[in-house]
Scaffold this active site. Structure first.
Site, PDB file in Angstrom:
ATOM      1  CB  CYS A   2      -0.750   0.080   1.125  1.00 39.77           C
ATOM      2  SG  CYS A   2      -2.391  -1.302   1.145  1.00 39.77           S
ATOM      3  NE  ARG A  35       4.802   1.630  -0.033  1.00 43.91           N
ATOM      4  CZ  ARG A  35       6.117   1.343   1.124  1.00 43.91           C
ATOM      5  NH1 ARG A  35       7.060   1.806   0.478  1.00 43.91           N
ATOM      6  NH2 ARG A  35       6.173   0.856   1.959  1.00 43.91           N
ATOM      7  CD1 TRP A  83       0.015  -6.206  -3.065  1.00 44.65           C
ATOM      8  CD2 TRP A  83      -0.571  -6.813  -1.196  1.00 44.65           C
ATOM      9  NE1 TRP A  83      -0.118  -7.712  -3.036  1.00 44.65           N
ATOM     10  CE2 TRP A  83      -0.148  -8.599  -1.974  1.00 44.65           C
ATOM     11  CE3 TRP A  83      -0.691  -7.250   0.244  1.00 44.65           C
ATOM     12  CZ2 TRP A  83       0.061  -9.749  -1.104  1.00 44.65           C
ATOM     13  CZ3 TRP A  83      -0.695  -8.203   0.533  1.00 44.65           C
ATOM     14  CH2 TRP A  83      -0.454  -9.591   0.928  1.00 44.65           C
ATOM     15  CG  ASN A 109       0.898  -0.119   4.418  1.00 46.14           C
ATOM     16  OD1 ASN A 109       0.458  -0.899   4.588  1.00 46.14           O
ATOM     17  ND2 ASN A 109       2.234   1.010   4.664  1.00 46.14           N
ATOM     18  N   GLY A 110      -1.030  -2.153   5.807  1.00 48.79           N
ATOM     19  CA  GLY A 110      -0.324  -2.546   7.224  1.00 48.79           C
ATOM     20  C   GLY A 110      -1.911  -3.538   7.384  1.00 48.79           C
ATOM     21  CD  GLU A 499      16.533 -12.946  -8.271  1.00 46.63           C
ATOM     22  OE1 GLU A 499      16.269 -13.583  -6.864  1.00 46.63           O
ATOM     23  OE2 GLU A 499      16.071 -11.899  -8.813  1.00 46.63           O
ATOM     24  CE  LYS A 503      13.937 -11.424 -10.376  1.00 48.89           C
ATOM     25  NZ  LYS A 503      14.480 -10.903  -9.210  1.00 48.89           N
ATOM     26  CD  GLU A 506       9.623 -11.495  -8.767  1.00 49.81           C
ATOM     27  OE1 GLU A 506       8.838 -11.095  -8.120  1.00 49.81           O
ATOM     28  OE2 GLU A 506      10.778 -11.283  -8.925  1.00 49.81           O
ATOM     29  CG  HIS A 522      20.167 -36.419  -5.422  1.00 46.75           C
ATOM     30  ND1 HIS A 522      20.450 -38.188  -3.701  1.00 46.75           N
ATOM     31  CD2 HIS A 522      21.079 -35.791  -4.927  1.00 46.75           C
ATOM     32  CE1 HIS A 522      21.907 -37.524  -4.197  1.00 46.75           C
ATOM     33  NE2 HIS A 522      21.940 -36.818  -4.436  1.00 46.75           N
ATOM     34  CE  LYS A 625      11.548  -2.274  -5.191  1.00 48.85           C
ATOM     35  NZ  LYS A 625      12.095  -3.745  -6.167  1.00 48.85           N
TER      36      LYS A 625
HETATM   37  O1  M6R Z   1      12.635  -5.289   0.148  1.00 46.64           O
HETATM   38  P1  M6R Z   1      13.420  -6.416   0.361  1.00 46.64           P
HETATM   39  O2  M6R Z   1      14.595  -6.540  -0.428  1.00 46.64           O
HETATM   40  O3  M6R Z   1      13.372  -6.821   1.829  1.00 46.64           O
HETATM   41  O4  M6R Z   1      12.150  -7.470  -0.432  1.00 46.64           O
HETATM   42  C1  M6R Z   1      12.345  -8.862   0.002  1.00 46.64           C
HETATM   43  C2  M6R Z   1      11.569  -9.004  -1.731  1.00 46.64           C
HETATM   44  O5  M6R Z   1      10.475  -8.932  -1.196  1.00 46.64           O
HETATM   45  C3  M6R Z   1      12.013  -9.531  -2.880  1.00 46.64           C
HETATM   46  O6  M6R Z   1      13.305  -9.455  -3.320  1.00 46.64           O
HETATM   47  C4  M6R Z   1      11.356  -9.688  -3.577  1.00 46.64           C
HETATM   48  O7  M6R Z   1      11.536 -11.216  -3.355  1.00 46.64           O
HETATM   49  C5  M6R Z   1      11.097  -9.615  -5.219  1.00 46.64           C
HETATM   50  N1  M6R Z   1      10.128  -9.058  -6.018  1.00 46.64           N
HETATM   51  C6  M6R Z   1      11.966 -10.622  -6.172  1.00 46.64           C
HETATM   52  O8  M6R Z   1      11.761  -9.506  -7.658  1.00 46.64           O
END
Ligand code: M6R
Length: 630
Positions: A2, A35, A83, A109-110, A499, A503, A506, A522, A625
């Site tokens: 948010c 956000r 969000w 927010n929260g 990673e 990517k 997401e 395994h 984010k």
């Molecule tokens: O702000 P942060 O680095 O603590 O966020 C951690 C994760 O939420 C963040 O890296 C998330 O996995 C990203 N969307 C990855 O692209």
């Protein structure tokens, strides 16, 4: 999660700064939309009444609504981009929520954890609720206190006092902003465990979830502490705790340019941020070593004796930042010989971890607001550990609550999928590892100097990878129909593989998994069937421990079962060509530093594939984010 914006402009009779609250708040929401983008809403105070609009979906839906049904000009306003937590992403659940017969508007927010019991209490008093949100309960509570307990009288402290009393009853994490028709020149906000920053203007003041909420208007910001209330007017900023005791905020200057949070000619923030990476690494390295190759991390401000006595390091992070931590583990253990664990923040404190005063906690967070990581850091501090934060967001909560901070200087990262922050985090973690090695005498000065020299060559090498991006983009576009993609890696290539998979998940919403190549036999090898795309991150053939040969064997194993193999290898590695349908070469670099290069083609691949599917790469579905709820 948010985004929140608040604005109060000058009062009547003063020089007109020319800002209509609606414009300021909308601009702030545009910058904060990363956000959360399930819905957006705005409320302004004009002519003694509150006017509001809200709409499910992205901010563009709200803007269309405002075009069809404009809001009046005003000097006071609040805005929200959501969000969803409590209640689906509907118009009804969008913020602001109104109470006190439409005279009070609240955004949040929260998560308010005791909302159910408060809702019951208020329902018994005759309040009816229109939404499923916890926010509407907070609004109703605030209205009840303002109207029934304080008599709706600003002489009794008005909205500020009501907010203090309301916060004493709320549990959980929240940033709340409220405006009331009775006090048209005021925005009152509260903060507990969720982010909120004040922006100081000239004859106007601002509130934002982060500084991007007001960066177009001022670079002067004030940090708020936990459990604080702030009341802003055009000319004043007053901070108290939840019980009314005055408190001080710490002012700081925001040193990034609004232009750095624009797309800069790229079609998306993500693409721009991928291209920012040479600079992100360079900026993170700058000024942190001298010409003799000595690390100068004076900013860490932790007693060197304490660091010398560290017996264990635990890296705490989530998502991409946790993968940066996994890369760091390989480097720190190799260079410093300190046992290093990497743990997902949300798992850490629920398993009774072994932490003492010789444990160094290294948290990694782009936003510095990730609730899981914040809570884990707090827990570790309670157990007596020393805490260092690697963070990209100046003044955010995690670095502020840590004993020391090593900022990454990647600049604002707007796209939800992390790219440049990841490379900057790895770079900062390398610097920390080298600094510890220097302090503890694990490495000769000459060795540290050599590693630093290799690190300093990385930005130009990333640029080389970017200069060849068309080849990997083409592959990404050609694979838009893929249903599943696997990623394999060993050693530091393992976190890179994970990673790469993250990517793709997401951005392109397809099944993707990253495996340790050695783990394949395994179990995961059962997934391989004819045509299954498998990316393999191949270590340098110049490296030690016959890692290269092992990974080449893994490529052969999956190919023998029908996989379509796509290989990221070091320039000059001719051996892999025989086993790969596609090879993408990255410049030569020492194995431990290779993630700074091998990650880049995987980012570009995911971007190109998702774009070919027509998806919004900056705002993937269901994500936000900053994950500021647990
Ligand atoms: O702000 P942060 O680095 O603590 O966020 C951690 C994760 O939420 C963040 O890296 C998330 O996995 C990203 N969307 C990855 O692209």
């Amino acid at each position: 999660m948010c985004g929140i914006v608040g604005y109060v402009g000058h009062s009547a009779g003063r020089v007109n700064t020319g800002h209509n609250a609606l414009d300021v708040v909308l601009e702030g929401l545009r910058r904060l939309e990363y956000r959360g983008y399930d819905s957006a809403g705005i409320a302004v105070v004009a002519d003694g009444t509150i006017s509001s609009r809200k709409k499910s979906g992205k901010l563009s839906n709200l803007i269309a609504e405002l075009d069809a049904s404009p809001l009046p000009e005003s000097l006071t306003g609040i805005g929200h981009t959501r969000w969803a937590t409590h209640g689906g992403p509907t118009d009804q659940n969008a913020h602001p929520h109104l109470a006190d017969e439409g005279k009070l508007a609240v955004i949040h927010n929260g998560i308010i954890e005791n909302f159910a019991e408060l809702k019951l209490e208020l329902t018994r008093k005759g309040v009816t609720f229109l939404s499923e949100t916890d926010t509407e309960v907070a609004a109703a509570l605030l209205a009840d206190i303002y109207r029934n307990q304080l008599g709706g009288d600003s002489a009794n402290g008005g909205l500020t006092k009501a907010m203090q009393l309301a916060c004493q009853r709320l549990e959980g994490a929240f940033t709340l902003l409220a405006v009331h028709a009775d006090q048209p020149d005021v925005v009152v906000a509260a903060r507990r465990n969720s982010p909120l920053v004040v922006g100081l203007g000239d004859g106007e003041n601002f509130l934002g979830s982060d500084v991007s909420g007001f960066i177009d208007y001022t670079r002067r910001a004030v940090e708020l502490g936990q459990d604080q209330i702030v009341t802003i007017t055009a000319d004043t900023v007053e901070i108290t705790d939840f019980y009314g005791a005055p408190a001080e905020g710490k002012e700081y200057h925001v040193n990034w340019d609004p232009a750095s949070a624009e797309k800069g000619g790229f079609p998306s923030f993500m693409e721009k941020e991928i291209h920012d990476q040479p600079d992100a690494v360079l900026q993170t390295l700058l000024g942190r070593s001298d010409i003799n190759g000595r690390l100068t991390l004076d900013e860490l401000r932790v007693d060197p004796e304490l660091l010398k006595n560290v017996s264990k390091i635990i890296v705490l992070a989530c998502g991409t930042s946790a993968y940066a931590g996994q890369v760091a583990k390989y480097a720190i253990e190799r260079w410093c010989r300190i046992p290093t664990e990497v743990e997902l923040s949300h798992e850490f404190r629920y398993r009774d971890p072994i932490v003492d005063e010789n444990t160094l906690i290294v948290s990694i967070s782009q936003s510095g607001e990730t609730m899981d990581t914040l809570m884990a850091v707090r827990y570790a501090k309670e157990q007596g550990a020393k805490t260092v934060s690697i963070c990209n967001t100046n003044g955010s909560t995690i670095p502020r609550e840590s004993d020391a901070v090593l900022y990454t200087h990647a600049g604002p990262e707007i796209a939800v999928a992390s790219t440049k922050a990841f490379l900057a985090q790895i770079t900062a973690a390398y610097l920390l590892g080298l600094y510890l090695a220097q302090l503890r005498g694990n490495k000769f000065q000459g060795e540290i100097k050599d590693i630093l020299a290799d690190l300093n060559k990385i930005p130009a090498k990333i640029q080389q990878v970017l200069d060849n991006e068309e080849q990997i983009k083409e592959l990404g576009r050609s694979m838009a129909d893929a249903k599943s993609v696997l990623f394999l890696g060993r050693h530091v290539g393992f976190p890179v593989a994970m990673e790469g998979a993250l990517k793709l998940k997401e951005l392109a919403y397809i099944h993707a998994e990253g495996f340790a190549a050695g783990e394949l036999k395994h179990g995961p090898i059962a997934l391989i069937e004819e045509g299954q795309p498998v990316f393999v991150v191949v270590p340098s053939p110049r490296g030690r421990d016959s890692l290269h040969a092992k990974v080449v064997s893994n490529i052969q194993e999956v190919r023998a079962r029908g996989a379509r193999t796509i290989v990221i290898a070091e320039e000059g590695d001719e051996a892999v060509k025989a086993y790969a349908e596609h090879v993408f070469y990255i410049p030569e670099t020492p194995t431990l530093l290779a993630p700074l290069l091998s990650t880049v083609p995987l980012q570009i691949f995911a971007l190109a594939l998702a774009s070919a599917k027509g998806y919004d790469v900056d705002q993937p579905r269901n994500l936000a984010k900053s994950v500021t709820v647990e």
